[in-house]
Design an enzyme around this catalytic site. Structure first.
Site, PDB file in Angstrom:
ATOM      1  N   SER A  78       0.831  -1.211   0.000  1.00  8.52           N
ATOM      2  CA  SER A  78       0.000   0.000   0.000  1.00  8.52           C
ATOM      3  C   SER A  78       0.865   1.261   0.000  1.00  8.52           C
ATOM      4  CB  SER A  78      -0.982   0.008   1.166  1.00  8.52           C
ATOM      5  OG  SER A  78      -0.307   0.238   2.366  1.00  8.52           O
ATOM      6  N   ASP A 123       7.646  -3.895  -5.220  1.00  9.93           N
ATOM      7  CA  ASP A 123       6.367  -3.239  -4.895  1.00  9.93           C
ATOM      8  C   ASP A 123       6.129  -2.038  -5.808  1.00  9.93           C
ATOM      9  OD1 ASP A 123       6.511  -5.035  -2.839  1.00  9.93           O
ATOM     10  OD2 ASP A 123       5.931  -3.633  -1.267  1.00  9.93           O
TER      11      ASP A 123
HETATM   12  C1  MEV Z   1       7.961  -8.585   0.922  1.00  5.97           C
HETATM   13  O1  MEV Z   1       6.691  -8.238   0.328  1.00  5.97           O
HETATM   14  C2  MEV Z   1       8.717  -9.506   0.017  1.00  5.97           C
HETATM   15  C3  MEV Z   1      10.146  -9.835   0.456  1.00  5.97           C
HETATM   16  O2  MEV Z   1      10.644 -10.767  -0.515  1.00  5.97           O
HETATM   17  C4  MEV Z   1      11.029  -8.630   0.505  1.00  5.97           C
HETATM   18  C5  MEV Z   1      11.356  -8.049  -0.860  1.00  5.97           C
HETATM   19  O3  MEV Z   1      11.087  -8.622  -1.894  1.00  5.97           O
HETATM   20  O4  MEV Z   1      11.973  -6.955  -0.859  1.00  5.97           O
HETATM   21  C6  MEV Z   1      10.155 -10.522   1.798  1.00  5.97           C
END
Ligand code: MEV
Length: 289
Positions: A78, A123
């Site tokens: 988010s 993300d």
């Molecule tokens: C977090 O959503 C995912 C992880 O693999 C961290 C990342 O990809 O930076 C744990």
């Protein structure tokens, strides 16, 4: 005023393994976060540190209105969605001429600054570009979209992504002979998953295996186990933790007609569920709100 929206994300496969350069597969999901930006010389200070950092990065000032139905701090990206939508709206409002790739890059810098170094480039990339994104060999690329019926279950157990990443690093250092092959296996599951995207039964089995391997590297939580088992019992093809683990969310792959039953089972098992699907668009201009 300019209004833009951006989606959240889940990992279908490969969280934690991607930190060690193994393949992972992430997917942009609804709901979207909406952000309106209006040019303003002396705006009230932004409430979100992400928004304040976006304006610092771009060297502009404006007032902001955010509308989000996405749970925060649940591992669904988010903060990345708020950042990407803010940058996109500011880019539009101030006619900065930034391309999507540039927005994804700046968004990652914003997250790094706010999160003091540890931020997931996945993300911000997935939120900007949308679709299914394969992380492999140090790059991210979109793979052809497929229609996956997903149910997200939020354990509402708070977790810290950076703490969970640290925890895996400690396990890996303490037991390399055990943890290295597990991370390799998670990477292999991602590649097998990409080959089986059109075969939900097999995809579900691969998700189940990925979940077991996440437990094995130490990022499980009883609340996640409870939701995963409830989803499978309610007819999911497969279910797994998504994101950093230790709390946060799980996902279930549902047959076309079983989504509401699975969501009901997750709610009944103490989670908070919502039905979702692939968002192919990424950052998008909206009508002003
Ligand atoms: C977090 O959503 C995912 C992880 O693999 C961290 C990342 O990809 O930076 C744990």
């Amino acid at each position: 005023m300019a209004t833009w929206s951006a989606p959240g994300k889940v990992f279908l496969f490969g969280e934690h393994a991607v930190v060690y350069d193994k393949p992972g597969l992430a997917m942009a999901i609804k709901p979207r976060v909406l952000v309106s930006v209006r040019r303003h010389r002396h705006p009230a200070p932004a409430k979100s540190p992400y928004i304040a950092q976006c304006f610092r990065e771009l060297g502009v000032t404006g007032s902001v209105y955010v509308s989000s139905q996405m749970p925060s701090s649940a591992g669904l990206g988010s903060s990345a969605a708020v950042t990407v939508a803010t940058l996109s709206a500011a880019n539009d409002e101030f006619r900065l001429g930034l391309e999507r790739e540039e927005i994804a890059g700046i968004a990652h810098r914003v997250e790094q600054a706010v999160q003091k170094g540890r931020a997931s480039p996945t993300d911000t990339y997935v939120s900007t570009m949308g679709g299914l994104v394969l992380i492999m060999d140090g790059a991210r690329r979109r793979v052809p979209p497929v229609n996956l019926n997903l149910v997200v279950g939020n354990t509402q157990v708070s977790h810290s992504t950076s703490r969970m990443v640290e925890l895996v690093a400690e396990e890996r250092a303490a037991r390399p002979a055990v943890i290295y092959p597990i991370l390799d296996a998670i990477g292999a599951l991602t590649l097998e998953g990409v080959r089986k995207l059109e075969d939900p039964k097999t995809l579900g089995k691969l998700m189940d295996t990925n979940h077991a391997l996440l437990d094995a590297i130490g990022v499980g939580h009883p609340a996640l186990t409870k939701l995963v088992l409830a989803a499978r019992a309610a007819g999911a093809f497969g279910a797994k933790t998504t994101g950093a683990g230790g709390g946060g969310c799980m996902i279930a792959l549902s047959p076309k007609t079983g989504k509401n039953r699975i969501a009901g089972a997750l709610d009944g098992a103490g989670g908070r569920a919502f039905v979702t699907s692939l968002d192919t668009v990424g950052a998008r201009k909206e009508h002003d709100v």
